[in-house]
Design an enzyme around this catalytic site. Structure first.
Site, PDB file in Angstrom:
ATOM      1  N   ASP A 151       0.963  -1.272  -0.025  1.00 48.18           N
ATOM      2  CA  ASP A 151       0.127  -0.094  -0.130  1.00 48.18           C
ATOM      3  C   ASP A 151       0.824   0.989   0.037  1.00 48.18           C
ATOM      4  O   ASP A 151       2.228   1.060   0.055  1.00 48.18           O
ATOM      5  CB  ASP A 151      -0.917  -0.069   1.164  1.00 48.18           C
ATOM      6  CG  ASP A 151      -2.150   0.710   1.098  1.00 48.18           C
ATOM      7  OD1 ASP A 151      -2.429   1.227   0.013  1.00 48.18           O
ATOM      8  OD2 ASP A 151      -2.868   0.843   1.940  1.00 48.18           O
ATOM      9  N   HIS A 152       0.286   2.471   0.106  1.00 47.85           N
ATOM     10  CA  HIS A 152       0.923   3.670   0.013  1.00 47.85           C
ATOM     11  C   HIS A 152       2.291   3.914   0.295  1.00 47.85           C
ATOM     12  O   HIS A 152       2.839   3.346   1.440  1.00 47.85           O
ATOM     13  CB  HIS A 152       0.384   4.749   0.924  1.00 47.85           C
ATOM     14  CG  HIS A 152      -1.315   5.052   0.545  1.00 47.85           C
ATOM     15  ND1 HIS A 152      -1.680   6.083  -0.332  1.00 47.85           N
ATOM     16  CD2 HIS A 152      -2.445   4.334   1.039  1.00 47.85           C
ATOM     17  CE1 HIS A 152      -2.795   6.078  -0.459  1.00 47.85           C
ATOM     18  NE2 HIS A 152      -3.505   5.029   0.264  1.00 47.85           N
ATOM     19  N   GLU A 197      -4.116   7.627   7.698  1.00 44.51           N
ATOM     20  CA  GLU A 197      -4.126   6.008   7.728  1.00 44.51           C
ATOM     21  C   GLU A 197      -2.500   5.663   7.903  1.00 44.51           C
ATOM     22  O   GLU A 197      -1.707   6.472   7.324  1.00 44.51           O
ATOM     23  CB  GLU A 197      -4.487   5.367   6.481  1.00 44.51           C
ATOM     24  CG  GLU A 197      -4.423   3.775   6.721  1.00 44.51           C
ATOM     25  CD  GLU A 197      -5.162   3.082   5.416  1.00 44.51           C
ATOM     26  OE1 GLU A 197      -6.227   2.560   5.834  1.00 44.51           O
ATOM     27  OE2 GLU A 197      -4.647   3.355   4.360  1.00 44.51           O
ATOM     28  N   HIS A 232      -9.676   8.066   3.949  1.00 49.01           N
ATOM     29  CA  HIS A 232      -9.422   6.819   4.752  1.00 49.01           C
ATOM     30  C   HIS A 232     -10.132   7.030   5.997  1.00 49.01           C
ATOM     31  O   HIS A 232     -10.454   8.104   6.428  1.00 49.01           O
ATOM     32  CB  HIS A 232      -7.865   6.711   4.977  1.00 49.01           C
ATOM     33  CG  HIS A 232      -6.913   6.423   3.890  1.00 49.01           C
ATOM     34  ND1 HIS A 232      -5.706   6.966   3.473  1.00 49.01           N
ATOM     35  CD2 HIS A 232      -7.176   5.556   2.915  1.00 49.01           C
ATOM     36  CE1 HIS A 232      -5.164   6.448   2.344  1.00 49.01           C
ATOM     37  NE2 HIS A 232      -5.946   5.249   2.085  1.00 49.01           N
ATOM     38  N   HIS A 241      -9.718   4.099  -3.257  1.00 50.70           N
ATOM     39  CA  HIS A 241      -9.114   4.137  -1.882  1.00 50.70           C
ATOM     40  C   HIS A 241     -10.160   4.302  -0.904  1.00 50.70           C
ATOM     41  O   HIS A 241     -11.048   5.089  -1.282  1.00 50.70           O
ATOM     42  CB  HIS A 241      -7.945   5.111  -1.712  1.00 50.70           C
ATOM     43  CG  HIS A 241      -6.606   4.410  -2.279  1.00 50.70           C
ATOM     44  ND1 HIS A 241      -5.641   4.002  -1.370  1.00 50.70           N
ATOM     45  CD2 HIS A 241      -6.282   3.920  -3.462  1.00 50.70           C
ATOM     46  CE1 HIS A 241      -4.728   3.558  -2.128  1.00 50.70           C
ATOM     47  NE2 HIS A 241      -5.010   3.301  -3.495  1.00 50.70           N
ATOM     48  N   ASN A 245      -9.768  -0.822  -1.691  1.00 51.77           N
ATOM     49  CA  ASN A 245      -9.298  -0.787  -0.717  1.00 51.77           C
ATOM     50  C   ASN A 245     -10.172  -0.686   0.471  1.00 51.77           C
ATOM     51  O   ASN A 245     -11.024  -0.011   0.621  1.00 51.77           O
ATOM     52  CB  ASN A 245      -8.053   0.158  -0.516  1.00 51.77           C
ATOM     53  CG  ASN A 245      -6.893   0.270  -1.366  1.00 51.77           C
ATOM     54  OD1 ASN A 245      -7.006  -0.745  -2.163  1.00 51.77           O
ATOM     55  ND2 ASN A 245      -5.893   0.867  -1.222  1.00 51.77           N
TER      56      ASN A 245
HETATM   57 ZN   LIG Z   1      -5.293   4.555   0.437  1.00 55.32          ZN
END
Ligand SMILES: [Zn+2]
Length: 357
Positions: free
Chosen positions: A111-112, A184, A228, A266, A288
């Site tokens: 992820d990110h 997040e 998020h 997302h 996600n």
């Molecule tokens: Zn994300």
């Protein structure tokens, strides 16, 4: 019609290279998308694999930088970057080992990763090269590079360099254009102005133009107000139509078929089934989900505690008798499996909302 047989032509286990985008193309043609689940332990990972097995559908399993570190526990003594590297490697190898036993397709992803976290990706690519030379397969199916906070030229020039390296390893790249709001795993975008949360079609076109001549295997997290976490109703305004505008703009400019781009959604937690369905119709193939599966996992423990409360206060002695042992209640396998079952059932709801089942 059941969608479960649509993916049979593609080998089960960790999916790589062109097979990833074959899965996405089939999903798109059949108006469904896959959940991408953040995992932070073998337990949450098993819950995700169980959901894919029950749904008979592919799953995307992803490690955030923090989730990867958590995979090896809090007290390894490793500096945080090294813990994230070690956790992601061991987690990925775990998936390679068990995905075929679960008889599911797994797209294995990170992820990110913003610029500060690129050394994490570099280390995973170095390990991935070793893994590739031993097995002929990449360690991960794809990585995400999120430089959405930076000017788009800088974002895409770095992403281009990574896409070249990923191509050699038969991997795919996820990029981000426009920022995902909220907070997040230490990435805090809650200060951002609302306009930063909506991607412009021109930016998507620029990304397509820059990346497609390197490799066709990339996905775009384009922001349409995504945040998020889960907030009070009314505080998040999703506008999936932005995705359609981008698809149309790119199709027209480069004479592509309609809906050619693969988009990532997302901040899926807390989203309505209507917004999810609309986003899928505009080319979203991955959504996600993290906050809602975290909550479901916790609820599994909480419900177990409520149900067996009288058996969980001492090792011996419960409502059935003061000499009765409680081992079968406090054995972690029991209450952790309750947590996993609850997370699995939340993911089955996601599969429904993503129009897979
Ligand atoms: Zn994300």
């Amino acid at each position: 019609m059941s969608k479960t047989n649509l993916f049979n032509a593609i080998d089960k286990g960790v999916v790589t290279g062109s097979d990833i985008h074959r899965l996405y193309a089939i999903a798109k043609a059949n108006q469904c998308a896959f959940p991408a689940v953040n995992v932070s332990s073998s337990s949450t990972l098993n819950a995700a694999l169980s959901a894919a097995k029950s749904a008979k559908m592919p799953i995307i399993i992803q490690f955030s930088n923090g989730g990867a570190a958590s995979f090896i526990g809090k007290n390894s003594g490793l500096p945080s970057i090294d813990a994230s590297i070690a956790g992601a490697i061991v987690g990925a190898k775990y998936v390679h080992q068990v995905a075929k036993s679960y008889d599911v397709h797994v797209i294995l992803h990170t992820d990110h990763a913003n610029r500060k976290l690129l050394p994490w990706i570099d280390a995973l690519l170095a390990e991935g090269e070793k893994f590739f030379s031993q097995t002929g397969q990449p360690l991960f199916s794809s990585h995400m590079i999120d430089l959405s906070e930076e000017p788009i030229e800088k974002n895409l020039s770095t992403c281009s360099e990574y896409l070249k390296r990923l191509k050699v390893l038969d991997m795919s790249l996820e990029i981000e254009l426009g920022c995902t709001g909220g907070e997040e795993d230490g990435v805090d975008n809650s200060h951002l102005d609302n306009s930063a949360l909506y991607t412009q079609p021109e930016d998507v076109a620029f990304a397509y133009e820059t990346l497609h001549c390197i490799s066709p295997y990339f996905t775009i997290a384009a922001s349409f107000g995504n945040v998020h976490g889960v907030y009070q109703p009314g505080n998040v305004h999703l506008t999936p139509i932005i995705l359609l505008q981008s698809q149309n703009f790119v199709s027209e400019k480069y004479q592509l078929k309609a809906n050619s781009l693969d988009f990532v959604f997302h901040g899926g937690s807390g989203s309505s089934a209507e917004d999810i369905s609309e986003a899928i119709s505009y080319g979203v193939i991955k959504m996600n989900i993290d906050t809602d599966t975290q909550w479901a996992y916790w609820q599994g423990v909480s419900r177990f505690n409520d149900k067996f409360n009288g058996y969980l206060h001492s090792q011996v002695g419960n409502p059935d008798g003061k000499d009765k042992p409680n081992k079968k209640y406090y054995d972690p396998r029991n209450w952790i499996h309750a947590a996993e079952a609850s997370m699995t059932s939340r993911l089955l709801q996601a599969y429904q909302e993503l129009q897979c089942i």
